[in-house]
Design an enzyme around this catalytic site. Sequence first.
Site, PDB file in Angstrom:
ATOM      1  N   GLU A 167      82.896  38.838  26.237  1.00 20.79           N
ATOM      2  CA  GLU A 167      83.233  40.093  25.569  1.00 20.79           C
ATOM      3  C   GLU A 167      84.493  40.703  26.176  1.00 20.79           C
ATOM      4  OE1 GLU A 167      81.064  44.377  24.489  1.00 20.79           O
ATOM      5  OE2 GLU A 167      80.016  42.867  25.684  1.00 20.79           O
ATOM      6  N   GLY A 208      77.594  50.872  24.739  1.00 19.15           N
ATOM      7  CA  GLY A 208      76.366  51.607  24.966  1.00 19.15           C
ATOM      8  C   GLY A 208      75.546  51.052  26.109  1.00 19.15           C
ATOM      9  N   ALA A 209      75.605  49.721  26.324  1.00 19.08           N
ATOM     10  CA  ALA A 209      74.770  49.096  27.351  1.00 19.08           C
ATOM     11  C   ALA A 209      75.561  48.421  28.454  1.00 19.08           C
ATOM     12  CB  ALA A 209      73.829  48.075  26.705  1.00 19.08           C
ATOM     13  N   SER A 210      76.845  48.178  28.257  1.00 15.98           N
ATOM     14  CA  SER A 210      77.641  47.516  29.300  1.00 15.98           C
ATOM     15  C   SER A 210      79.067  48.027  29.280  1.00 15.98           C
ATOM     16  CB  SER A 210      77.620  45.990  29.116  1.00 15.98           C
ATOM     17  OG  SER A 210      78.368  45.624  27.968  1.00 15.98           O
ATOM     18  N   THR A 211      79.800  47.702  30.339  1.00 10.12           N
ATOM     19  CA  THR A 211      81.224  48.027  30.403  1.00 10.12           C
ATOM     20  C   THR A 211      81.953  46.827  30.994  1.00 10.12           C
ATOM     21  OG1 THR A 211      82.867  49.640  31.173  1.00 10.12           O
ATOM     22  CG2 THR A 211      81.080  49.111  32.688  1.00 10.12           C
ATOM     23  N   GLN A 212      83.191  46.614  30.552  1.00 12.01           N
ATOM     24  CA  GLN A 212      83.976  45.450  30.965  1.00 12.01           C
ATOM     25  C   GLN A 212      85.366  45.869  31.445  1.00 12.01           C
ATOM     26  OE1 GLN A 212      80.725  44.538  29.038  1.00 12.01           O
ATOM     27  NE2 GLN A 212      82.329  45.173  27.624  1.00 12.01           N
TER      28      GLN A 212
END
Length: 490
Positions: A167, A208-212
């Site tokens: 992602e 909403g559930a992860s960050t990259q």
Amino acid sequence: MFANKKHFTSAIVGALIALSIIALVLSLVRIEDVTLPPTVKYGMVFDAGSSHTSLFVYEWDSDKENDTGVVSQNLSCDVQGQGISSYANDPPKAGDSLRECLDKAMKVVPAGKQRDVPAYLGATAGMRLLREQNSSAADQVLAEVTKTMQEYPMAFKGAQILTGEEEGAYGWITINYLLESFTKYSPKAHAWVRPEAANIFGALDLGGASTQISFMPENSVMNWNETSKFTLYGYSYNIYTHSYLCYGQNEMLKRLAKELIVESSSSTQVDHPCYPKDYNETISLSSFRTSPCTNQSDPRLILGDRNVTLEGRGNASGCLAAIKKLFNFSACGQRQDCTFDSVYQPPVRGQFIAFSAFYYNFKFLNLTKGQSLATVRETIEHFCARSWENVQNPERLPKYCANANYILTLLLDAYKFNETSWNNIFFQMKAGSADVGWTLGYMLNLTNMIPAEPPARVKGHIPSLWAAAITFIILTLALGLAALLLLLWV
């Protein structure tokens, strides 16, 4: 007789000279002079995120497919309802939720081209969490999504759950593709050229559930577990990319609420420093069991079904302090090549595009115009101090103070941007006419539209076949006339 023969010979020689001049001119015709009309191709990608799903339809000229694949966004459609992971208990609804956007896509793609349109669905952190919690339910949701998409006249290529690193990497490709960081056409040179390496952008994505975070470090020793390698247009890129599951804004809010409840002396009423003054929210402790991010056993809290009321206090400094407790910064010690939880990261370098929830939160606060870090901090502090009656909106407004302070903590304390490098972060959601996100990079990769080799001659033009054919005919006539002249003299 001799005079007539002389005049005839002169005429033949003149014709030969004229034909030679025409042949010479035609031989110099550039190959760009004869153009074939391009064929437009289409592709579509569903972004199945944790909180919602969106469909993007892209189009490009087929004559560019193996060079730069100059892609534009034809359609963006938001699917009604929550993300597909929310249908774990009723998987058929996950497939049905896509129909409205699929119907819209079929209206923008010509009927004669629909069956050739590559169509993909990529699911991100919401489905990654569901797979952790209930892998069979995740498989059923993907099966129903596949079933629905296969009903439509298109070349369905599959539905899959992306890793966090995929992602992040696809988002990095999208940004640099749209901003022409990999290659761009030079009209003066009639060729594709590579811009300076300094023009490569980093990518910051908050869902909403992860960050990259993804970027190209500066000649640093890389931890190869955190590296993605690409060969694009003949050049190699080693980018650092890391994804943090449970650190998306929605999961962060759940974890924050749980931590505040655990630390509270009251079992029914809990102060929430990030919520506006006079705003109350009642939650059930059983809601923490719905996500792996908050379902871990905690001896300080017995997860029952009792309700707890979160009471807003509008305390900006208290909010920031509470959010920082969600990160294990002490695990890094004094290391500068570490974010939190002992995760390796080389120093940030270059300019970054911050999109998705980074952009939407700062856009609401009018902080996307390159304001200084001091201005950003002051704006967030003033907003957090407002009472509920001044900011009433039942949807998102109670969350903006927490989200904004979380973004500051993530960018400054975790990723280690500072007063100077803050100015290298650009909050935006579009580049040109296309949305910034991972979907375009995903499609470009799967359709092989970014080649490993450098772009060849610009397509869209064919060699001047007509010019070559006419030149051949003229030269043949010239030779014929020369032969005739020779016979007349014999």
